[in-house]
Write a protein that holds these residues in place. Structure first.
Motif, PDB file in Angstrom:
ATOM      1  N   TYR A 208      17.468 -11.317   7.382  1.00 27.13           N
ATOM      2  CA  TYR A 208      16.721 -11.007   6.165  1.00 27.13           C
ATOM      3  C   TYR A 208      17.657 -10.427   5.113  1.00 27.13           C
ATOM      4  O   TYR A 208      18.657  -9.762   5.443  1.00 27.13           O
ATOM      5  CB  TYR A 208      15.613  -9.994   6.447  1.00 27.13           C
ATOM      6  CG  TYR A 208      14.485 -10.507   7.315  1.00 27.13           C
ATOM      7  CD1 TYR A 208      13.581 -11.453   6.837  1.00 27.13           C
ATOM      8  CD2 TYR A 208      14.320 -10.034   8.621  1.00 27.13           C
ATOM      9  CE1 TYR A 208      12.550 -11.929   7.632  1.00 27.13           C
ATOM     10  CE2 TYR A 208      13.288 -10.510   9.424  1.00 27.13           C
ATOM     11  CZ  TYR A 208      12.407 -11.454   8.927  1.00 27.13           C
ATOM     12  OH  TYR A 208      11.386 -11.923   9.727  1.00 27.13           O
ATOM     13  N   ASP A 209      17.336 -10.661   3.853  1.00 24.99           N
ATOM     14  CA  ASP A 209      18.012  -9.991   2.745  1.00 24.99           C
ATOM     15  C   ASP A 209      17.847  -8.481   2.948  1.00 24.99           C
ATOM     16  O   ASP A 209      16.727  -7.967   2.975  1.00 24.99           O
ATOM     17  CB  ASP A 209      17.372 -10.444   1.428  1.00 24.99           C
ATOM     18  CG  ASP A 209      17.934  -9.744   0.207  1.00 24.99           C
ATOM     19  OD1 ASP A 209      18.794  -8.845   0.342  1.00 24.99           O
ATOM     20  OD2 ASP A 209      17.473 -10.071  -0.912  1.00 24.99           O
ATOM     21  N   PRO A 210      18.950  -7.729   3.100  1.00 28.92           N
ATOM     22  CA  PRO A 210      18.822  -6.293   3.368  1.00 28.92           C
ATOM     23  C   PRO A 210      18.517  -5.442   2.142  1.00 28.92           C
ATOM     24  O   PRO A 210      18.311  -4.226   2.285  1.00 28.92           O
ATOM     25  CB  PRO A 210      20.196  -5.934   3.947  1.00 28.92           C
ATOM     26  CG  PRO A 210      21.124  -6.912   3.310  1.00 28.92           C
ATOM     27  CD  PRO A 210      20.346  -8.189   3.147  1.00 28.92           C
ATOM     28  N   SER A 211      18.460  -6.038   0.965  1.00 27.65           N
ATOM     29  CA  SER A 211      18.279  -5.267  -0.267  1.00 27.65           C
ATOM     30  C   SER A 211      17.085  -4.314  -0.228  1.00 27.65           C
ATOM     31  O   SER A 211      17.233  -3.111  -0.503  1.00 27.65           O
ATOM     32  CB  SER A 211      18.152  -6.207  -1.468  1.00 27.65           C
ATOM     33  OG  SER A 211      19.278  -7.028  -1.602  1.00 27.65           O
ATOM     34  N   PRO A 212      15.866  -4.796   0.089  1.00 27.71           N
ATOM     35  CA  PRO A 212      14.726  -3.874   0.057  1.00 27.71           C
ATOM     36  C   PRO A 212      14.752  -2.827   1.158  1.00 27.71           C
ATOM     37  O   PRO A 212      14.125  -1.770   1.025  1.00 27.71           O
ATOM     38  CB  PRO A 212      13.517  -4.801   0.216  1.00 27.71           C
ATOM     39  CG  PRO A 212      14.046  -6.017   0.894  1.00 27.71           C
ATOM     40  CD  PRO A 212      15.449  -6.178   0.394  1.00 27.71           C
ATOM     41  N   TYR A 213      15.481  -3.096   2.240  1.00 25.28           N
ATOM     42  CA  TYR A 213      15.569  -2.108   3.319  1.00 25.28           C
ATOM     43  C   TYR A 213      16.428  -0.918   2.907  1.00 25.28           C
ATOM     44  O   TYR A 213      16.152   0.219   3.292  1.00 25.28           O
ATOM     45  CB  TYR A 213      16.132  -2.749   4.586  1.00 25.28           C
ATOM     46  CG  TYR A 213      15.207  -3.769   5.194  1.00 25.28           C
ATOM     47  CD1 TYR A 213      14.186  -3.381   6.055  1.00 25.28           C
ATOM     48  CD2 TYR A 213      15.341  -5.126   4.891  1.00 25.28           C
ATOM     49  CE1 TYR A 213      13.325  -4.319   6.603  1.00 25.28           C
ATOM     50  CE2 TYR A 213      14.482  -6.074   5.443  1.00 25.28           C
ATOM     51  CZ  TYR A 213      13.474  -5.657   6.291  1.00 25.28           C
ATOM     52  OH  TYR A 213      12.614  -6.590   6.826  1.00 25.28           O
ATOM     53  N   PHE A 214      17.489  -1.182   2.124  1.00 26.55           N
ATOM     54  CA  PHE A 214      18.398  -0.121   1.706  1.00 26.55           C
ATOM     55  C   PHE A 214      18.174   0.332   0.263  1.00 26.55           C
ATOM     56  O   PHE A 214      18.780   1.319  -0.167  1.00 26.55           O
ATOM     57  CB  PHE A 214      19.849  -0.567   1.870  1.00 26.55           C
ATOM     58  CG  PHE A 214      20.316  -0.625   3.296  1.00 26.55           C
ATOM     59  CD1 PHE A 214      20.675   0.530   3.969  1.00 26.55           C
ATOM     60  CD2 PHE A 214      20.387  -1.835   3.970  1.00 26.55           C
ATOM     61  CE1 PHE A 214      21.118   0.473   5.294  1.00 26.55           C
ATOM     62  CE2 PHE A 214      20.822  -1.896   5.288  1.00 26.55           C
ATOM     63  CZ  PHE A 214      21.179  -0.733   5.953  1.00 26.55           C
ATOM     64  N   GLY A 215      17.358  -0.386  -0.499  1.00 19.45           N
ATOM     65  CA  GLY A 215      17.142  -0.026  -1.893  1.00 19.45           C
ATOM     66  C   GLY A 215      18.364  -0.249  -2.754  1.00 19.45           C
ATOM     67  O   GLY A 215      18.603   0.479  -3.719  1.00 19.45           O
ATOM     68  N   LEU A 216      19.151  -1.275  -2.409  1.00 19.20           N
ATOM     69  CA  LEU A 216      20.385  -1.595  -3.119  1.00 19.20           C
ATOM     70  C   LEU A 216      20.427  -3.088  -3.427  1.00 19.20           C
ATOM     71  O   LEU A 216      19.814  -3.882  -2.711  1.00 19.20           O
ATOM     72  CB  LEU A 216      21.605  -1.236  -2.257  1.00 19.20           C
ATOM     73  CG  LEU A 216      21.898   0.244  -2.030  1.00 19.20           C
ATOM     74  CD1 LEU A 216      22.885   0.427  -0.879  1.00 19.20           C
ATOM     75  CD2 LEU A 216      22.459   0.872  -3.301  1.00 19.20           C
ATOM     76  N   PRO A 217      21.173  -3.502  -4.461  1.00 18.36           N
ATOM     77  CA  PRO A 217      21.300  -4.932  -4.784  1.00 18.36           C
ATOM     78  C   PRO A 217      22.297  -5.607  -3.858  1.00 18.36           C
ATOM     79  O   PRO A 217      23.476  -5.764  -4.180  1.00 18.36           O
ATOM     80  CB  PRO A 217      21.774  -4.920  -6.241  1.00 18.36           C
ATOM     81  CG  PRO A 217      22.535  -3.640  -6.370  1.00 18.36           C
ATOM     82  CD  PRO A 217      21.850  -2.653  -5.468  1.00 18.36           C
ATOM     83  N   LEU A 218      21.830  -6.052  -2.690  1.00 23.08           N
ATOM     84  CA  LEU A 218      22.695  -6.546  -1.629  1.00 23.08           C
ATOM     85  C   LEU A 218      22.608  -8.054  -1.427  1.00 23.08           C
ATOM     86  O   LEU A 218      23.085  -8.578  -0.421  1.00 23.08           O
ATOM     87  CB  LEU A 218      22.352  -5.833  -0.310  1.00 23.08           C
ATOM     88  CG  LEU A 218      22.502  -4.308  -0.332  1.00 23.08           C
ATOM     89  CD1 LEU A 218      21.970  -3.693   0.960  1.00 23.08           C
ATOM     90  CD2 LEU A 218      23.956  -3.910  -0.552  1.00 23.08           C
ATOM     91  N   ASN A 219      22.017  -8.768  -2.375  1.00 23.20           N
ATOM     92  CA  ASN A 219      21.895 -10.219  -2.313  1.00 23.20           C
ATOM     93  C   ASN A 219      22.892 -10.826  -3.299  1.00 23.20           C
ATOM     94  O   ASN A 219      22.787 -10.625  -4.513  1.00 23.20           O
ATOM     95  CB  ASN A 219      20.461 -10.627  -2.666  1.00 23.20           C
ATOM     96  CG  ASN A 219      20.212 -12.111  -2.518  1.00 23.20           C
ATOM     97  OD1 ASN A 219      21.085 -12.942  -2.768  1.00 23.20           O
ATOM     98  ND2 ASN A 219      19.001 -12.477  -2.116  1.00 23.20           N
ATOM     99  N   ALA A 220      23.879 -11.585  -2.777  1.00 18.00           N
ATOM    100  CA  ALA A 220      24.956 -12.097  -3.624  1.00 18.00           C
ATOM    101  C   ALA A 220      24.491 -13.108  -4.650  1.00 18.00           C
ATOM    102  O   ALA A 220      25.174 -13.341  -5.644  1.00 18.00           O
ATOM    103  CB  ALA A 220      26.054 -12.706  -2.751  1.00 18.00           C
TER     104      ALA A 220
END
Length: 231
Positions: A208-220
């Motif tokens: 899964y895209d980890p962005s919402p789990y960490f609250g960071l823009p982690l999708n390239a």
């Protein structure tokens, strides 16, 4: 016309390859430059570092280690490659920077895992009733000497741990002593296979895209060039 057909095909192939290369490898290029500059001098960019235990906004996961997020989900390093998680670089030697659990769950370390643990989360905080798995790796030195906490020896299965629990230290184990990776922690969020087991972490389709789990823009594909940090 028949003589021109091979030439037209060659032109189409070249153009297609050029477009693919451009849209694949332009992602993350600026971020990669910043990452290598940081690794040359970790003290030079303190504003780009994240700290362990940090919680970004209302995101459910806490940050699992100290360091700079150099590579993110769906970054690409070579043709056909898609990065399945995030890489956090402490800028220290191996066995120095602690790693903690980002979220509570049931920890497993398979008998042959030297640098890796995985945690089963029965109830996904972003989608109730869905099971996910959180995968942590590179916690060993280049020769495979493990930095995983002695609380979790090889063969550990389904041990419940709270968020913030010490898991080990960042390392550089790649599986090949002659080709170590840079010192970092790799974390990814895996899908369940529908039968209570984790899927193959090597395939991005299983993560899964980890962005919402960490609250960071982690999708390239959405964050093409910046180092992710909490606002």
């Amino acid at each position: 016309m028949s003589r021109k057909l091979p030439l037209l095909i060659a032109i189409v192939v070249i153009l297609t390859g050029s477009v693919y290369y451009y849209f694949t490898f332009r992602r993350g290029s600026a971020r990669t430059i910043q990452t290598f500059a940081y690794l040359r001098d970790p003290a030079s960019r303190p504003e780009l570092r994240m700290n362990a235990y940090t919680q970004c906004g209302t995101a459910p996961f806490i940050f699992p280690t100290d360091g700079l997020v150099g590579f993110i989900w769906d970054d690409s390093f070579r043709p056909g490659h898609r990065h399945q998680g995030i890489d956090i670089f402490a800028g220290t030697d191996v066995g120095v920077t602690p790693v903690i659990a980002a979220y509570p769950g049931y920890l497993t370390r398979q008998p042959d895992w030297k640098s890796t643990i995985i945690m089963r989360v029965p109830d996904d905080p972003l989608q109730a009733g869905r099971q996910i798995w959180v995968y942590y790796t590179h916690m060993a030195d280049a020769q495979g000497n493990s930095f995983i906490s002695q609380q979790f020896p090889a063969g550990t299965s389904e041990i419940y741990v709270e968020a913030g629990t010490f898991l080990g230290y960042q390392g550089n184990y790649s599986g090949d002593p002659n080709n170590p990776v840079g010192v970092h922690l790799h974390v990814s969020v895996l899908k369940d296979n529908g039968f209570g087991k984790f899927t193959n972490e090597l395939e991005i389709e299983n993560t899964y895209d980890p962005s919402p789990y960490f609250g960071l823009p982690l999708n390239a594909r959405e964050n093409t060039d910046t180092i992710p940090v909490c606002n």
